[in-house]
Design a protein around this motif. Sequence first.
Motif, short mmCIF file in Angstrom:
data_model
loop_
_atom_site.label_atom_id
_atom_site.label_comp_id
_atom_site.label_asym_id
_atom_site.label_seq_id
_atom_site.Cartn_x
_atom_site.Cartn_y
_atom_site.Cartn_z
N ASN A 228 -5.51 10.82 -0.68
CA ASN A 228 -4.69 11.66 -2.41
C ASN A 228 -5.94 11.22 -3.62
O ASN A 228 -5.96 11.74 -4.71
CB ASN A 228 -3.43 10.40 -3.15
N GLY B 131 0.75 -1.05 0.07
CA GLY B 131 -0.06 -0.21 0.35
C GLY B 131 0.70 1.18 -0.39
O GLY B 131 2.04 0.96 0.21
N PRO B 132 -0.16 2.33 -0.17
CA PRO B 132 1.18 3.74 -0.53
C PRO B 132 1.37 4.35 0.16
O PRO B 132 2.02 5.93 0.60
CB PRO B 132 -0.16 4.35 -1.08
N GLY C 102 4.94 4.18 1.33
CA GLY C 102 5.84 4.97 0.59
C GLY C 102 5.98 6.02 -0.20
O GLY C 102 6.83 7.25 0.02
N ILE D 168 12.02 4.66 -4.16
CA ILE D 168 11.16 4.24 -2.80
C ILE D 168 9.58 3.23 -3.51
O ILE D 168 9.57 2.93 -4.09
CB ILE D 168 9.36 5.48 -2.86
N ASP D 169 8.64 2.08 -2.45
CA ASP D 169 8.64 1.29 -2.94
C ASP D 169 7.42 2.05 -2.35
O ASP D 169 6.25 2.80 -1.17
CB ASP D 169 8.22 0.46 -2.13
N LEU D 170 6.28 2.87 -3.98
CA LEU D 170 5.21 3.18 -3.53
C LEU D 170 3.41 2.52 -3.76
O LEU D 170 3.13 1.38 -2.56
CB LEU D 170 4.20 3.53 -4.64
N ASP E 98 10.30 13.16 -11.17
CA ASP E 98 10.65 12.13 -10.43
C ASP E 98 9.80 10.88 -11.55
O ASP E 98 9.16 11.37 -12.62
CB ASP E 98 9.49 11.72 -9.53
N PRO F 1 17.02 7.75 -4.90
CA PRO F 1 16.46 8.09 -4.09
C PRO F 1 15.30 6.39 -4.65
O PRO F 1 14.89 6.93 -5.69
CB PRO F 1 16.06 8.57 -3.21
N TYR G 213 -2.49 8.94 -7.63
CA TYR G 213 -0.68 8.56 -6.77
C TYR G 213 0.43 9.76 -7.58
O TYR G 213 1.11 9.65 -6.98
CB TYR G 213 0.02 7.14 -5.83
N ARG H 80 1.98 11.03 6.74
CA ARG H 80 2.51 11.92 5.83
C ARG H 80 3.14 12.90 5.80
O ARG H 80 3.96 13.68 5.57
CB ARG H 80 2.16 11.54 4.67
N TRP I 116 1.13 12.84 -7.33
CA TRP I 116 1.53 13.59 -6.01
C TRP I 116 3.31 13.73 -6.35
O TRP I 116 2.94 14.81 -5.40
CB TRP I 116 1.40 12.50 -5.12
N PHE I 117 3.24 13.07 -6.73
CA PHE I 117 5.16 12.96 -7.31
C PHE I 117 5.22 14.71 -7.90
O PHE I 117 3.96 15.01 -7.87
CB PHE I 117 5.96 11.80 -7.54
N GLU I 118 6.31 14.79 -8.26
CA GLU I 118 7.05 15.79 -8.83
C GLU I 118 7.81 15.54 -9.89
O GLU I 118 8.13 14.80 -9.83
CB GLU I 118 7.85 16.66 -7.53
N MET J 234 14.76 10.99 -8.27
CA MET J 234 13.73 9.64 -7.22
C MET J 234 12.41 8.72 -7.97
O MET J 234 11.73 9.59 -9.03
CB MET J 234 12.51 10.67 -6.26
N ARG K 229 13.23 14.17 -0.43
CA ARG K 229 13.01 15.01 -0.36
C ARG K 229 13.54 15.83 0.31
O ARG K 229 14.25 17.05 0.47
CB ARG K 229 11.43 15.45 -0.41
#
Lengths: 239, 239, 239
Positions: free
Chosen positions: C210, A12-13, A16, C32-34, C61, C30, C53, A122, C56-58, C1, A24
């Motif tokens: 989210n 699940g998110p 992560g 990341i496991d989402l 990424d 880095p 989801y 988060r 939400w990242f930048e 990322m 960041r």
Amino acid sequence: MIVLATDFGLTGPYLGQVKAVLARQAPGVPVIDLFADLPAYEPRLAAYLLAAYALWFEPGDVILAVVDPGVGSDRPGVVVEADGRWLVGPDNGLFELLRRRAGVVHAWQLDAAGARPTFHGRDVFAPAAARLATGFFPEGEEATLSTRSGWPDDLAAIVYVDHYGNAMTGIRASTLAADAVIEAGGAALRRGRTFSDVRTGDALWYENANGLAEIAVNGGSAARTLGLATGSPVIVREP
Amino acid sequence: MIVLATDFGLTGPYLGQVKAVLARQAPGVPVIDLFADLPAYEPRLAAYLLAAYALWFEPGDVILAVVDPGVGSDRPGVVVEADGRWLVGPDNGLFELLRRRAGVVHAWQLDAAGARPTFHGRDVFAPAAARLATGFFPEGEEATLSTRSGWPDDLAAIVYVDHYGNAMTGIRASTLAADAVIEAGGAALRRGRTFSDVRTGDALWYENANGLAEIAVNGGSAARTLGLATGSPVIVREP
Amino acid sequence: MIVLATDFGLTGPYLGQVKAVLARQAPGVPVIDLFADLPAYEPRLAAYLLAAYALWFEPGDVILAVVDPGVGSDRPGVVVEADGRWLVGPDNGLFELLRRRAGVVHAWQLDAAGARPTFHGRDVFAPAAARLATGFFPEGEEATLSTRSGWPDDLAAIVYVDHYGNAMTGIRASTLAADAVIEAGGAALRRGRTFSDVRTGDALWYENANGLAEIAVNGGSAARTLGLATGSPVIVREP
């Protein structure tokens, strides 16, 4: 080092996104998954587990700890300093045993204004952990951590079952006599040094690698054999 | 790079504490989770899986491998160098197939004096892996790795079931004829190149991405459809 | 990322090998496991989850996304740029909702020649993600991403069940009226702000962190209580 101890689950998110915030805001700081399966909805059980594991870490390490059934209610978030380790999480009893066992404890309240009510991990705790891990001191006046005076110093119950089926109690082995017997799931268990001190299929208890009295079956699952789950009571008999 | 291949489970505090030791003692070295669910209590099954995966890594990489039902007994811990890859773990047969398949093998014994008897992964193997990953050569005299001469070169059994339900055998696909049939769970399976070579719901075997003969059902779970689990025997028929 | 969103499972060797490739080819970035448990075999369900989801990242990424029942068939792999985020994965509809919601979208096709047919994640997508994360622009001519014009803009179905048993729908909460009722598992649920807005044991829906409409039971499992699983339909009633 930032250490994550939550009930978020590894899948699940949630973890992560927490790690994305940390990557960041605290770039280059190692992030370690300690627990993602603390007892959900049970800050009391989690408190005994956390106390045994958090003090294994070193001064300067930051532990982000979340078991938080009240997220979105008005329970405050806190930063705690316990003998040089930093802890960040909800002020709901989760840090009660750490507070008692650490020599020096300070606390500060966190501001959750503007955060999504469902995900303080988060939006509130991760940014706070990142600031601590990058050398910033908590802002604002010191606060008083809430207390849970009714909780015992050691808890005669299972606080964690690992994936082998070993069952950790909330009791520090150092508080028990060498010949103490632990009754669990209808069996009376004697102390050993390690699994191989009993025959395959037999059960025992021993001091685990973080000081807790733990119940195991050599080559098997104590949880299944003895019917133990998180929250199951145990009884200590000292001759 | 340090690669973790254990039966510790992903949840629970074990991998996290190993990684905390590595982060402290080998800062900046990437740490990769390869397996956290090697067959528990079964170094023999794990040995075939490990041999297929460890040699995919590169010279200089360090693999910390633990399936260790005898932890706390007097089985020694070892460092193994196999064609330039470093392996650290218990000397209980886990490295037997690597030893046979690698061209050049050296071994050194590890000193476990003073370690907690229940957690050599954290207290013995992780510090050793960190030293190797940061460029230190093993200390002391070379030792002789124990052998398991009775174990076959390829194992006609399931050594791993993944989360899709695909079942890996301990047989290198390169040792099988193109028209070899694998009997498993009562079915006779022919070789394909990939899942989509058969109709949805049908079973086949193919060479997986690390060279093992693997059994799958297109769009389904071979483990459930054919009743396969870690340790289940298979039979190879070569026409 | 670099962000991983796959159906590979956390256990097993797949994510580890992908991360080993990334550690070698994008050192210091880095990872990341989402999600490691996107709906297996279901790119359509996964597409709604991923859209919620990924954005939400930048910008900058890189998201490596794999739900790929057709691996080894001739479906192409793609690189997608969506409002500055990079996505890498199979062109099987997984990016359909991202494509619609992002303002600016570009796509390039990936060359899978020579890759093992069973593991494009490791052999095709990970190297592509590493190149993007280290500043290389996709090679070759721009391509056209395939479309799924029959799929709705929001999906009235469960697209993910987390480990608490909370059930995410494929519906953006922002598209629903404040007094919209969601019918799921035979119950009619009203909107809340967070779990604690209803009594322990009661169900509600709310906007998750989210933006998706999510169904939960305060202190319990909505999946178990209401019988919901990935793919279960829901109905929206707007008064």
